[in-house]
Design a protein around this motif. Structure first.
Motif, short mmCIF file in Angstrom:
data_model
loop_
_atom_site.label_atom_id
_atom_site.label_comp_id
_atom_site.label_asym_id
_atom_site.label_seq_id
_atom_site.Cartn_x
_atom_site.Cartn_y
_atom_site.Cartn_z
N PHE A 114 79.37 57.64 46.70
CA PHE A 114 78.23 56.64 46.24
C PHE A 114 78.75 55.23 46.13
O PHE A 114 80.11 55.10 46.47
N GLY A 115 78.05 54.21 46.37
CA GLY A 115 78.48 53.14 46.41
C GLY A 115 77.30 52.00 46.05
O GLY A 115 76.14 52.51 46.17
N TYR A 116 77.36 50.72 45.59
CA TYR A 116 76.31 49.76 45.46
C TYR A 116 75.62 49.54 46.92
O TYR A 116 76.34 49.23 47.93
N ARG A 117 74.52 48.99 46.83
CA ARG A 117 73.79 48.51 48.08
C ARG A 117 72.40 47.86 47.28
O ARG A 117 72.11 47.98 46.28
N ILE A 118 72.00 47.03 48.09
CA ILE A 118 70.82 46.17 47.81
C ILE A 118 69.61 46.79 48.48
O ILE A 118 69.63 46.92 49.63
N ILE A 136 82.47 52.90 41.16
CA ILE A 136 81.73 52.03 42.11
C ILE A 136 82.27 50.63 41.92
O ILE A 136 82.98 50.62 40.95
N GLU A 137 82.12 49.69 42.74
CA GLU A 137 82.48 48.30 42.57
C GLU A 137 81.43 47.30 43.26
O GLU A 137 80.68 47.87 44.17
N LEU A 138 81.32 46.21 42.66
CA LEU A 138 80.24 45.45 43.11
C LEU A 138 80.53 44.21 44.31
O LEU A 138 79.61 43.32 44.57
#
Length: 434
Positions: A114-118, A136-138
């Motif tokens: 998993f990860g951050y996305r826009i 996760i990280e930003l």
């Protein structure tokens, strides 16, 4: 950020960077004693809040319920409110993108599940629904927000939202472009090894896992009956209810990040709106899932009220006591438990929290529960690392089974261990006063 040997994300850089003190960084880290605390941040963001509560912060209105519109509730892990608000902001043109956590397209190449996305469309936002108990990280999405003009919403757990607010105060570009923050109630952050533990206990090779679901929804079962579900590269699917897993008791703290032992924000007090699960009856038995919501932004409160009138949301107004009751275990851990942990000497920087250090007033058994949780959260990383290195899953599973039996006997009086602890406790209670 890079993976450490325990499957946690940690800052990485040259040795000189680690050794150099930075007043700016000290103001930005959510756990730094030099950073503004949640009360101060929320006071600046929501000075005219209708309600101020020492436990859940400043807010306009709190609710319990779910989304009535479309399939938001069915597709989410609880009542669908997080995804609905994010999608509504896009539909109204109030934001151009939503930064949120979603499954990796290719876990092997990306090195994570998993990860951050826009996301910039309703469909992409919906694809990120459900709970993700994963590190996760930003940094990547913050770089994208800086690079691409527009208005953005950021979804995150309490410490992430606090970080975003601290960063907005230092970075004019982010202050201008991050228009809304959506918070998620949080128990603690797990390491990436939690997924590998699922694989070990479901007897599948960890390298064959393609996707993971932490909470498979089933309307015919209580919402708090979590099911771990793995999809393998060959298309097979395997699953198991959490209560059959040696590390499936959330409160015990297996694979917990150490920072979580020093957090005092359960409900994302610095977010414009925040969401959790309604862990009280009759809602916890409703397999469809139910949200509790705290609205702090007057603008978002108007949007929620409009949707209520239109029948798009099914929400009932509640007070702060109700919200706290739905997260009772989390508040105990981050109030009296935190006070007990702060009272013990530790190396390094000393946390500065809104909870005062204290050891008095707690029963001996409750102190032992907090002590054991801290030991489990620390040693689960180490034992799993050793078992992984020597390729002996049974080492971790056996240790996990033994510690779980001891923890549940101590905490819930379960089994022979619980009965023995109860007898000892009665003996002490009936003994002569000293």
């Amino acid at each position: 950020m890079a993976w450490d040997r325990y499957g946690q994300l940690k800052p990485t850089g040259p040795d000189a960077w680690y050794a150099r003190r930075s007043t700016t960084f000290a103001r930005l880290c959510p756990f730094s004693p030099d950073a503004r605390d949640e009360d101060r941040i929320a006071g600046e963001l929501y000075p005219d809040a209708r309600v101020v509560d020492a436990r859940i912060g400043r807010f306009e209105q709190a609710y319990v319920g779910a989304v009535a519109e479309a399939d938001f509730r069915a597709a989410g892990s609880s009542g669908g409110m997080v995804t609905w608000v994010a999608a509504e902001l896009l539909r109204r043109g109030l934001v151009d993108g939503v930064a949120h956590v979603a499954p990796a397209t290719d876990p092997d190449s990306e090195g994570r599940f998993f990860g951050y996305r826009i996301s910039r469309s309703d469909a992409d936002v919906r694809a990120g629904a459900k709970s993700r108990y994963y590190p996760i990280e930003l940094s990547q999405v913050l770089d994208e927000i800086r690079a691409v003009p527009g208005r953005y919403a950021v979804v995150g757990i309490p410490c992430f939202i606090k970080s975003v607010n601290l960063l907005r105060a230092e970075d004019p570009v982010l202050q201008d472009r991050i228009a809304y923050t959506l918070g998620l109630y949080c128990g603690h952050m797990k390491s990436a090894r939690f997924v590998e533990s699922f694989a070990w206990q479901l007897d599948v090779p960890r390298d064959e896992v393609k996707a993971v679901e932490y909470r498979m929804k089933n309307a015919d079962r209580p919402a708090n009956w979590y099911t771990a579900h793995l999809t393998l590269k060959d298309g097979r699917q395997v699953w198991q209810d959490w209560w059959h897993l040696v590390d499936g008791d959330w409160g015990a703290g297996y694979f917990q990040n150490s920072a979580c032992n020093f957090c005092d924000d359960v409900v994302a007090e610095t977010a414009d709106i925040s969401f959790g699960d309604a862990w009280v009856e009759p809602y916890s038995s409703d397999g469809r899932g139910t949200n509790v919501v705290v609205v702090r932004s007057a603008e978002l409160q108007a949007i929620v009220e409009e949707a209520l009138v239109a029948g798009r949301l099914e929400l009932k107004a509640v007070d702060a006591d109700f919200i706290v009751g739905t997260q009772a275990a989390g508040f105990r851990q981050r109030r009296e438990g935190l006070a007990w942990r702060l009272a013990h000497r530790r190396r390094g920087i000393q946390p500065r929290k809104r909870v005062a250090a204290a050891t008095t007033g707690l029963p001996r058994r409750r102190k032992l529960i907090y002590w054991m949780r801290a030991r489990i959260s620390a040693w689960s990383h180490r034992i799993f690392f050793l078992a992984r290195e020597i390729e002996r899953p049974s080492l971790y599973i056996g240790w996990g089974r033994a510690t779980l039996a001891l923890y549940q006997g101590l905490t819930y009086s379960r089994g022979r261990i619980g009965a023995a602890i109860d007898r000892i406790e009665r003996t002490f209670a009936s003994g002569p006063e000293r």
